[in-house]
Design a protein around this motif. Structure first.
Motif, short mmCIF file in Angstrom:
data_model
loop_
_atom_site.label_atom_id
_atom_site.label_comp_id
_atom_site.label_asym_id
_atom_site.label_seq_id
_atom_site.Cartn_x
_atom_site.Cartn_y
_atom_site.Cartn_z
N VAL A 58 5.90 -3.42 -0.35
CA VAL A 58 6.33 -4.31 -1.43
C VAL A 58 5.45 -5.56 -1.43
O VAL A 58 4.94 -5.98 -2.48
N GLU A 59 5.22 -6.14 -0.26
CA GLU A 59 4.35 -7.32 -0.17
C GLU A 59 2.94 -6.98 -0.62
O GLU A 59 2.31 -7.76 -1.34
N ALA A 60 2.44 -5.83 -0.18
CA ALA A 60 1.09 -5.41 -0.57
C ALA A 60 0.99 -5.23 -2.09
O ALA A 60 0.00 -5.65 -2.70
N LEU A 61 2.00 -4.62 -2.68
CA LEU A 61 2.01 -4.42 -4.13
C LEU A 61 1.99 -5.74 -4.88
O LEU A 61 1.28 -5.89 -5.89
N MET A 62 2.74 -6.71 -4.39
CA MET A 62 2.76 -8.02 -5.04
C MET A 62 1.38 -8.69 -4.92
O MET A 62 0.88 -9.29 -5.88
N GLU A 76 -12.78 -3.21 -5.86
CA GLU A 76 -12.96 -4.41 -5.02
C GLU A 76 -11.79 -4.55 -4.04
O GLU A 76 -11.99 -4.89 -2.87
N LEU A 77 -10.59 -4.29 -4.54
CA LEU A 77 -9.40 -4.38 -3.68
C LEU A 77 -9.48 -3.36 -2.54
O LEU A 77 -9.16 -3.67 -1.39
N ARG A 78 -9.92 -2.14 -2.87
CA ARG A 78 -10.03 -1.11 -1.84
C ARG A 78 -11.06 -1.50 -0.78
O ARG A 78 -10.83 -1.35 0.40
N LYS A 79 -12.19 -2.06 -1.21
CA LYS A 79 -13.21 -2.52 -0.26
C LYS A 79 -12.65 -3.63 0.63
O LYS A 79 -12.91 -3.65 1.82
N GLU A 80 -11.91 -4.54 0.02
CA GLU A 80 -11.29 -5.63 0.78
C GLU A 80 -10.32 -5.07 1.83
O GLU A 80 -10.31 -5.51 2.97
N MET A 81 -9.53 -4.09 1.42
CA MET A 81 -8.58 -3.46 2.35
C MET A 81 -9.32 -2.77 3.49
O MET A 81 -8.90 -2.85 4.64
N GLN A 82 -10.43 -2.10 3.18
CA GLN A 82 -11.21 -1.42 4.21
C GLN A 82 -11.79 -2.42 5.20
O GLN A 82 -11.78 -2.19 6.41
N ARG A 83 -12.29 -3.54 4.69
CA ARG A 83 -12.84 -4.58 5.58
C ARG A 83 -11.76 -5.12 6.52
O ARG A 83 -12.00 -5.32 7.71
#
Length: 110
Positions: A58-62, A76-83
């Motif tokens: 829920v926090e991640a979705l927000m 971009e979000l996926r790359k940020e999450m991978q980093r």
């Protein structure tokens, strides 16, 4: 005394339905499914195929919704999450190495 991970285990327990997540976040089911399709969120599935989310989800979705509103793209979000995941992995690996070195040092002294 409970450790930090035990104390926060409820945050990661996948027990929340998509309808409740919609109520908590203000997102539509369609938006949430889109974020899942884009590999930004990973709900579990029940035997009947229903999605189950955690409070951490829920926090991640927000966070995802806010960044998308600010103009970020899902790639971009996926790359940020991978980093972030790589950084967590590196930190854990470094901690294990240091623990191993300390154990080797103190075991050698005995």
């Amino acid at each position: 005394m409970a450790t930090h991970s035990q104390k926060d285990a409820y945050l990661y327990k996948k027990v929340i339905t998509i309808g409740t997540v919609c109520e908590l976040t203000g997102l539509s089911e369609r938006q949430i499914r889109y974020y899942e399709k884009r590999k930004l969120i990973f709900p579990e599935r029940t035997e009947r195929g229903n999605r189950k989310y955690s409070f951490a989800d829920v926090e991640a979705l927000m966070d995802i919704a806010n960044k998308m509103e600010d103009g970020m793209q899902t790639s971009e979000l996926r790359k940020e999450m991978q980093r972030k995941e790589e950084k967590r992995y590196d930190t854990k690996l470094r901690e294990r190495m240091i623990r191993g070195q300390l154990n080797a040092y103190f075991n050698k002294r005995d």
